[in-house]
Design a protein around this motif. Structure first.
Motif, short mmCIF file in Angstrom:
data_model
loop_
_atom_site.label_atom_id
_atom_site.label_comp_id
_atom_site.label_asym_id
_atom_site.label_seq_id
_atom_site.Cartn_x
_atom_site.Cartn_y
_atom_site.Cartn_z
N GLU A 1 0.83 -1.20 0.00
CA GLU A 1 0.00 0.00 0.00
C GLU A 1 0.86 1.25 0.00
O GLU A 1 0.49 2.27 -0.56
CB GLU A 1 -0.91 0.06 1.22
CG GLU A 1 -0.95 -1.20 2.04
CD GLU A 1 0.34 -1.34 2.85
OE1 GLU A 1 0.99 -2.40 2.68
OE2 GLU A 1 0.68 -0.43 3.60
N ALA A 2 2.02 1.15 0.65
CA ALA A 2 2.87 2.33 0.74
C ALA A 2 3.28 2.81 -0.64
O ALA A 2 3.26 4.01 -0.92
CB ALA A 2 4.10 2.01 1.58
N ILE A 3 3.62 1.86 -1.49
CA ILE A 3 4.03 2.28 -2.81
C ILE A 3 2.83 2.84 -3.58
O ILE A 3 2.95 3.77 -4.37
CB ILE A 3 4.71 1.12 -3.58
CG1 ILE A 3 5.91 1.68 -4.32
CG2 ILE A 3 3.77 0.44 -4.54
CD1 ILE A 3 6.80 0.61 -4.89
N GLY A 4 1.67 2.30 -3.30
CA GLY A 4 0.47 2.87 -3.89
C GLY A 4 0.25 4.30 -3.46
O GLY A 4 -0.01 5.18 -4.27
N ARG A 5 0.38 4.51 -2.17
CA ARG A 5 0.22 5.88 -1.66
C ARG A 5 1.22 6.81 -2.30
O ARG A 5 0.90 7.94 -2.68
CB ARG A 5 0.41 5.90 -0.15
CG ARG A 5 -0.80 5.51 0.66
CD ARG A 5 -0.70 6.08 2.07
NE ARG A 5 0.62 5.84 2.64
CZ ARG A 5 0.94 4.78 3.39
NH1 ARG A 5 0.01 3.88 3.64
NH2 ARG A 5 2.14 4.65 3.88
N LEU A 6 2.46 6.31 -2.43
CA LEU A 6 3.49 7.15 -3.03
C LEU A 6 3.12 7.51 -4.46
O LEU A 6 3.24 8.66 -4.89
CB LEU A 6 4.83 6.42 -3.00
CG LEU A 6 5.99 7.16 -3.63
CD1 LEU A 6 6.24 8.48 -2.90
CD2 LEU A 6 7.25 6.30 -3.62
N ILE B 1 7.42 2.63 -9.23
CA ILE B 1 6.37 3.52 -8.73
C ILE B 1 5.21 3.57 -9.72
O ILE B 1 4.06 3.71 -9.35
CB ILE B 1 6.94 4.93 -8.46
CG1 ILE B 1 8.20 4.81 -7.61
CG2 ILE B 1 5.90 5.81 -7.82
CD1 ILE B 1 8.80 6.12 -7.20
N GLN B 2 5.55 3.44 -10.98
CA GLN B 2 4.53 3.41 -12.03
C GLN B 2 3.63 4.62 -12.07
O GLN B 2 2.40 4.52 -12.02
CB GLN B 2 3.68 2.13 -11.89
CG GLN B 2 4.54 0.88 -11.99
CD GLN B 2 3.70 -0.37 -12.14
OE1 GLN B 2 2.53 -0.38 -11.77
NE2 GLN B 2 4.27 -1.41 -12.69
N THR B 3 4.26 5.75 -12.13
CA THR B 3 3.48 6.97 -12.34
C THR B 3 2.85 6.90 -13.72
O THR B 3 3.45 6.37 -14.65
CB THR B 3 4.37 8.21 -12.23
OG1 THR B 3 5.54 7.98 -12.99
CG2 THR B 3 4.74 8.45 -10.77
N PRO B 4 1.66 7.45 -13.84
CA PRO B 4 0.85 7.14 -15.03
C PRO B 4 1.48 7.49 -16.37
O PRO B 4 1.48 6.67 -17.29
CB PRO B 4 -0.43 7.95 -14.80
CG PRO B 4 -0.11 8.93 -13.74
CD PRO B 4 0.98 8.34 -12.92
N ALA B 5 2.02 8.69 -16.49
CA ALA B 5 2.51 9.09 -17.81
C ALA B 5 3.65 8.19 -18.28
O ALA B 5 3.68 7.78 -19.44
CB ALA B 5 2.97 10.56 -17.76
#
Lengths: 222, 222, 222, 222
Positions: free
Chosen positions: A129-134, B176-180
């Motif tokens: 979840e932490a990585i999701g929050r990040l 982290i897989q940020t969307p862009a």
DNA sequence: CATGAATGAGGCTTCATTCAT
DNA sequence: AATGAATGAAGCCTCATTCAT
């Protein structure tokens, strides 16, 4: 008789008498635990940190962690989610952003003393979840809010690449400590490059890169 | 008979096929254990991985890990140090480096299948020596060997910044897989930017950046 | 100054009502703690009840339990020994005993609200002494005092069997809650059987049972 | 095949050589753990029993409990649910039921060595499901199956009262150990009374009790 | 070569209990 | 009279690791 105050007045001029005085010992303990936790979680990750370690750093019994935070997990969330590290960025004028990031990283080898919340999360892979929050946090802060301020096309990609750039540099400098970046001597050079890179991504002309940059072509406007 | 992972014996020519197939099961087991270990250590970190997990993936008893590698720690060192991921870079011509890195990262969301050695180390930060080894490796590979091929001043800083850039992007994209960045759609754009950035750091003129880059000046060489 | 020994509870004339109401909060707290303890020990057993639970019910700090009673164990003894539940039986005429027991059990599903002292002890079986105290109490009350009032032979066995009968029924009804006994519908039937059984054991002719009761002979003396 | 029963070779002549010989040590350990658990859970309740206690009784490490049963809870369920104690009753002819119960209880002061599953559950009040299972089991066994064999009205109530009677007696005799019932001297007398009581509830005429029992009479069938 | 049995250390967490206010 | 801070022991459970087969 009852001045338990001058514990570790680490800096100078520790607020001669205007101190909030009675700081309930609990508050001090709580804060100290969070500090120790932030450090250890950041340095050794969630799994590599034991509650006893944290309590030991502060010099209290591990049970206090449960008194104050409920669980190791809760403590972790407490110290890993209130990042807000990037929030001030929203108020920084675009042409100062490079400086801001530069300053952020420049003071970095304090990493050893106090690691980035981002690093904390990266190092705690058992906390999904932490990585999701990040991700949420970064998406909101950069992909949405910050990118909205960028002119030119591909603003979102550029915004994220900018963070990637900063993040990577921060890791190399603070965590992995490769010699050139970690060395204090290169501080100036490093900052200039960093600034330059940031500016490239921020400036609207940056988008042009994507047009001209075809195979192998480097980025000079020529 | 059940291959747990797509073992991908990528090296080719393993077992010239005349081998009695089921025979060298010891060697096969050993290799399988290392594969499983590499995956789990990379994905879940050292502390998040148990010897039983690894053995379970392969379908053998945990005691075999000790027979073959001596200890969990030894196994970890075995799989976390022979990364060699960056070694091929030494043979890549300078003007193909951008492509090479680009390709390296582009295929990245395989991170899920097989994580970066760098990430492995980051996620196993309770192993202090591991990060040391990583530093040595990177230092040797980039700060020394690769930087030696760069013309212009500040080669070492530039080399390390280049890795930082790639590393950061890789993390944002794969972990982290940020969307862009994580989105497949932006693949092209992202690659162009990446290439551009890499080229800037490689090209000798890059050094000039440090001269001109004063306050707010963006980076166009023109 | 404060001897917490003076019990002086259930009698009358406690606090002649002129007391300033909110005043003797100490005494009130003490009593409240005992109430809460009796309930929780009975419902959840000694091990299943924490001092904090008890204090929490009353809304005070757990430390008060120690101020007032000395220890959890002491509190347990306090509330588990002054049962006196069976004391009134001594004044009940023999031919009303059936009714008395019947009434005692009939109102039983209050078990949920306030459990049997017997159950309290059964559920706190980690306290070895508690069961000893219970045995003493029951022995004195039934095997000695009550049995003394029974005519005919084997008075002691009959007295204890009577309690066994009542105890068992109470458990089935209140704790295990088997459907026929727990159901309110059968209340009448159940009471009649109970009364009949009790009477058989009390009546002097009961002793004859032991003479006639060989194989298959049923018990009606009438 | 091989009954793994002869653990606790408490008597003599522990199967000189006809033992199934190589009984895998695991099986022995497993069985021993279950025995120890059954005893301790029954004697001290779930909360009053620690996994280390159980393992200690057997002379092995507590971790084995987890190897073999998964958890303390699972072990508890294992030993507390396979009661089946009452199952043979279903095959006992009605006119032998009194004997059967009598025999069941008569051997009772072994309670100390091996407590009833029923007692185990009663003493483990923190296991809510356990009491539910017990209710189900008893309901099925007595309220349904056994009651179906009884002639006359109110069969279900009578069946449950019968169990209550037996249960209560068992408790008084084995657990609380009140003198008259626990004493070996009264064994005969006690058995006769027990048998008589059981017969009363079983015989069809028993229902008549409810008609005649007007002592203090409420609710006679009128 | 391989396995399953067994162990001891350590981790998270709860709890009874004491200390200082 | 009462509270909250703090502690140490113990409980459940997991894990790396060794032993005997």
């Amino acid at each position: 008789m009852n001045e338990p105050k001058n514990d570790r007045t680490c800096g100078a001029a520790a607020t001669p008498d205007c101190t909030p005085a009675r700081k309930r010992s609990a508050e001090r303990t709580r804060t100290a635990l969070m500090s120790a936790a932030a450090f250890r979680f950041g340095r050794y990750g969630y799994d590599g940190t034991s509650v006893r370690d944290i309590a030991g750093d502060v010099g209290v019994d591990a049970a206090l962690v449960y008194r104050y935070f409920g669980s190791k997990e809760a403590l972790f969330e407490r110290v890993s989610s209130n990042s807000k590290v990037f929030e001030p960025l929203l108020d920084v004028p675009l042409d100062c952003v490079a400086d801001w990031f530069s300053a952020l990283i420049a003071g970095e080898p304090k990493d050893v003393d106090f690691p980035h919340p981002v690093l904390t999360v990266l190092r705690s892979s058992s906390r999904d979840e932490a990585i999701g929050r990040l991700r949420e946090e970064m998406t909101d802060m950069f992909t949405r809010q910050f990118a909205a301020r960028l002119e030119g096309p591909h603003a979102e990609v550029r915004a994220e690449l900018l963070v990637a750039w900063v993040l990577g540099t921060s890791l190399m400098r603070g965590t992995i400590q490769t010699p050139a970046l970690a060395s204090a001597e290169n501080q100036d050079v490093f900052e200039q490059f960093l600034r330059a890179g940031v500016d490239v991504l921020i400036s609207p002309e940056a988008a042009d890169l994507s047009r001209e940059a075809d195979r192998g072509g480097s980025a000079e406007t020529a």
